[in-house]
Scaffold this active site. Sequence first.
Site, PDB file in Angstrom:
ATOM      1  N   ARG A  50       3.634 -30.020 -43.847  1.00 43.99           N
ATOM      2  CA  ARG A  50       4.567 -29.001 -43.325  1.00 43.99           C
ATOM      3  C   ARG A  50       5.541 -29.626 -42.316  1.00 43.99           C
ATOM      4  NH1 ARG A  50       2.022 -26.863 -46.903  1.00 43.99           N
ATOM      5  NH2 ARG A  50       1.330 -24.692 -46.965  1.00 43.99           N
ATOM      6  N   GLU A  83       3.263 -21.996 -37.820  1.00 47.17           N
ATOM      7  CA  GLU A  83       4.040 -22.655 -38.863  1.00 47.17           C
ATOM      8  C   GLU A  83       5.510 -22.216 -38.841  1.00 47.17           C
ATOM      9  OE1 GLU A  83       4.337 -22.399 -43.440  1.00 47.17           O
ATOM     10  OE2 GLU A  83       2.336 -23.171 -43.048  1.00 47.17           O
ATOM     11  N   SER A 107       1.723 -18.222 -44.427  1.00 50.73           N
ATOM     12  CA  SER A 107       0.767 -18.690 -43.421  1.00 50.73           C
ATOM     13  C   SER A 107       1.450 -18.725 -42.067  1.00 50.73           C
ATOM     14  CB  SER A 107       0.292 -20.109 -43.740  1.00 50.73           C
ATOM     15  OG  SER A 107      -0.404 -20.143 -44.950  1.00 50.73           O
TER      16      SER A 107
HETATM   17  N1  EPU Z   1     -10.488 -18.115 -45.713  1.00 51.45           N
HETATM   18  C1  EPU Z   1     -11.340 -17.198 -45.172  1.00 51.45           C
HETATM   19  N2  EPU Z   1     -10.818 -16.032 -44.685  1.00 51.45           N
HETATM   20  C2  EPU Z   1      -9.492 -15.762 -44.742  1.00 51.45           C
HETATM   21  C3  EPU Z   1      -8.611 -16.721 -45.287  1.00 51.45           C
HETATM   22  C4  EPU Z   1      -9.137 -17.901 -45.776  1.00 51.45           C
HETATM   23  O1  EPU Z   1     -12.541 -17.383 -45.109  1.00 51.45           O
HETATM   24  O2  EPU Z   1      -9.087 -14.702 -44.290  1.00 51.45           O
HETATM   25  C5  EPU Z   1     -11.037 -19.348 -46.300  1.00 51.45           C
HETATM   26  C6  EPU Z   1     -10.916 -19.312 -47.829  1.00 51.45           C
HETATM   27  O3  EPU Z   1     -12.007 -18.690 -48.416  1.00 51.45           O
HETATM   28  C7  EPU Z   1     -10.842 -20.767 -48.176  1.00 51.45           C
HETATM   29  C8  EPU Z   1     -10.154 -21.391 -46.977  1.00 51.45           C
HETATM   30  O4  EPU Z   1     -10.266 -20.467 -45.900  1.00 51.45           O
HETATM   31  O5  EPU Z   1     -12.132 -21.322 -48.278  1.00 51.45           O
HETATM   32  C9  EPU Z   1      -8.697 -21.713 -47.254  1.00 51.45           C
HETATM   33  O6  EPU Z   1      -8.009 -20.542 -47.682  1.00 51.45           O
HETATM   34  P1  EPU Z   1      -6.883 -20.601 -48.825  1.00 51.45           P
HETATM   35  O7  EPU Z   1      -7.333 -21.379 -49.977  1.00 51.45           O
HETATM   36  O8  EPU Z   1      -6.414 -19.208 -49.035  1.00 51.45           O
HETATM   37  O9  EPU Z   1      -5.696 -21.462 -48.234  1.00 51.45           O
HETATM   38  P2  EPU Z   1      -5.155 -21.622 -46.753  1.00 51.45           P
HETATM   39  O10 EPU Z   1      -5.679 -22.883 -46.173  1.00 51.45           O
HETATM   40  O11 EPU Z   1      -5.399 -20.365 -46.008  1.00 51.45           O
HETATM   41  C10 EPU Z   1      -3.066 -23.042 -47.456  1.00 51.45           C
HETATM   42  C11 EPU Z   1      -1.590 -23.020 -47.196  1.00 51.45           C
HETATM   43  C12 EPU Z   1      -0.921 -21.945 -48.032  1.00 51.45           C
HETATM   44  C13 EPU Z   1      -1.191 -22.258 -49.494  1.00 51.45           C
HETATM   45  C14 EPU Z   1      -2.692 -22.321 -49.727  1.00 51.45           C
HETATM   46  C15 EPU Z   1      -3.033 -22.764 -51.117  1.00 51.45           C
HETATM   47  C16 EPU Z   1      -1.239 -23.792 -44.928  1.00 51.45           C
HETATM   48  C17 EPU Z   1      -0.920 -23.421 -43.528  1.00 51.45           C
HETATM   49  N3  EPU Z   1      -1.339 -22.773 -45.790  1.00 51.45           N
HETATM   50  O12 EPU Z   1      -3.593 -21.788 -47.022  1.00 51.45           O
HETATM   51  O13 EPU Z   1       0.465 -22.007 -47.788  1.00 51.45           O
HETATM   52  O14 EPU Z   1      -0.599 -21.288 -50.341  1.00 51.45           O
HETATM   53  O15 EPU Z   1      -3.301 -23.270 -48.824  1.00 51.45           O
HETATM   54  O16 EPU Z   1      -2.743 -24.119 -51.244  1.00 51.45           O
HETATM   55  O17 EPU Z   1      -1.373 -24.979 -45.237  1.00 51.45           O
HETATM   56  C18 EPU Z   1       2.213 -21.122 -46.446  1.00 51.45           C
HETATM   57  O18 EPU Z   1       2.350 -22.255 -45.986  1.00 51.45           O
HETATM   58  O19 EPU Z   1       2.951 -20.161 -46.085  1.00 51.45           O
HETATM   59  C19 EPU Z   1       1.158 -20.874 -47.405  1.00 51.45           C
HETATM   60  C20 EPU Z   1       0.887 -19.652 -47.885  1.00 51.45           C
END
Ligand code: EPU
Length: 339
Positions: free
Chosen positions: A167, A335, A239
């Site tokens: 990012r 972010e 995010s």
């Molecule tokens: N999780 C929870 N509770 C929640 C949210 C997430 O327990 O409320 C857990 C999920 O179960 C999972 C882990 O946290 O095990 C990660 O969650 P997720 O796969 O949804 O991805 P993220 O890390 O929350 C990142 C990016 C997203 C991108 C997704 C998929 C960042 C800051 N965010 O989210 O990017 O779509 O991975 O690759 O790196 C964005 O930047 O705006 C964005 C949406």
Amino acid sequence: MQLSLIQHSFSLRQLNTFGIDARARHYLRVESADDLRAVFADPALSAMPRLVLGGGSNLLLTGDYDGLVLHMCGAGREVLARDGDVTLVRAAAGEQWHRFVLWTLEQGLGGLENLSLIPGTVGAAPIQNIGAYGAEIKDSFHSLTAFDTATGQVRTLTGPECRFGYRDSIFKHAAGAGLIVLDVTFALPNDWQPNLRYAELARELEGVQAPGPRAVSDAVIAIRSRKLPDPAVIGNAGSFFKNPVVQAGQCAALLEQFPTLVHYPQADGTEKLAAGWMIDQCGWKGKSLGNAGVYEKQALVLVNRGGATGADVVALARAIQADVQARFGVLLEPEPVFI
Ligand code: EPU
């Protein structure tokens, strides 16, 4: 371009996906490098604070903007050439990212499908090196052209010159702050292979025999639609926090206390922690403070519950940061850009 096209006290409500009602003192639609040349040839305009705006999907307006908003609206996309193992495609900064991704798929070109349905514009994509489902634009990036506000010249930057990180890019730092992206060229593989490294995406495609780029795109769209709010319906900026990167030792210590902590080992030995998981553990999911809230299906996303001000969102973000810091000893970094 005539500078008389500049508008004043212009509402930005429709131009930021949080749907925050703030105004710009001056506003200009920019279609080309010539438009920027006209702006930067004008001493008064070039001295003003300026905000370069794409789709407004990574932005938190905390009040009216006392400067000049340059809204990048240049249009156009083309297949340039096959070049060895790749095909080069170029799109202007103002093109909508997702529409561009779908267009590449229609041309029979894979490579960007994991980045389907990300809001925002092509010109904004390299600024924060957008990423999702195991891909980042740096993986398919070839070069970009940018207007250099210091010299009035158009420059070409290669991938290494953009200094992409998680990012992050040169455009977020002093060395690149004077550059305004005009168009971006991608190198898409002629011999495409699906990237199913992200477990959730692989699971979504279980049972699909030899998925092609379109099937992968459909799967990404299905996952995103399930857990991320559509900004056209609920104001948000994706995010709200980056996933913090910590030393392996700190991660190991946290795991002793929180064995289910979600973490991803990085190539350099550090660990990326799931901020959404930590916010969720603090009990914030689905909660609100004023008119700002934490999305019910993904705690990493803050939403406008209706009529939220930038201050509402900031207050919520600070409260979440304080709780996560107290519980996990980790500071979450926002972010979106705060204006
Ligand atoms: N999780 C929870 N509770 C929640 C949210 C997430 O327990 O409320 C857990 C999920 O179960 C999972 C882990 O946290 O095990 C990660 O969650 P997720 O796969 O949804 O991805 P993220 O890390 O929350 C990142 C990016 C997203 C991108 C997704 C998929 C960042 C800051 N965010 O989210 O990017 O779509 O991975 O690759 O790196 C964005 O930047 O705006 C964005 C949406």
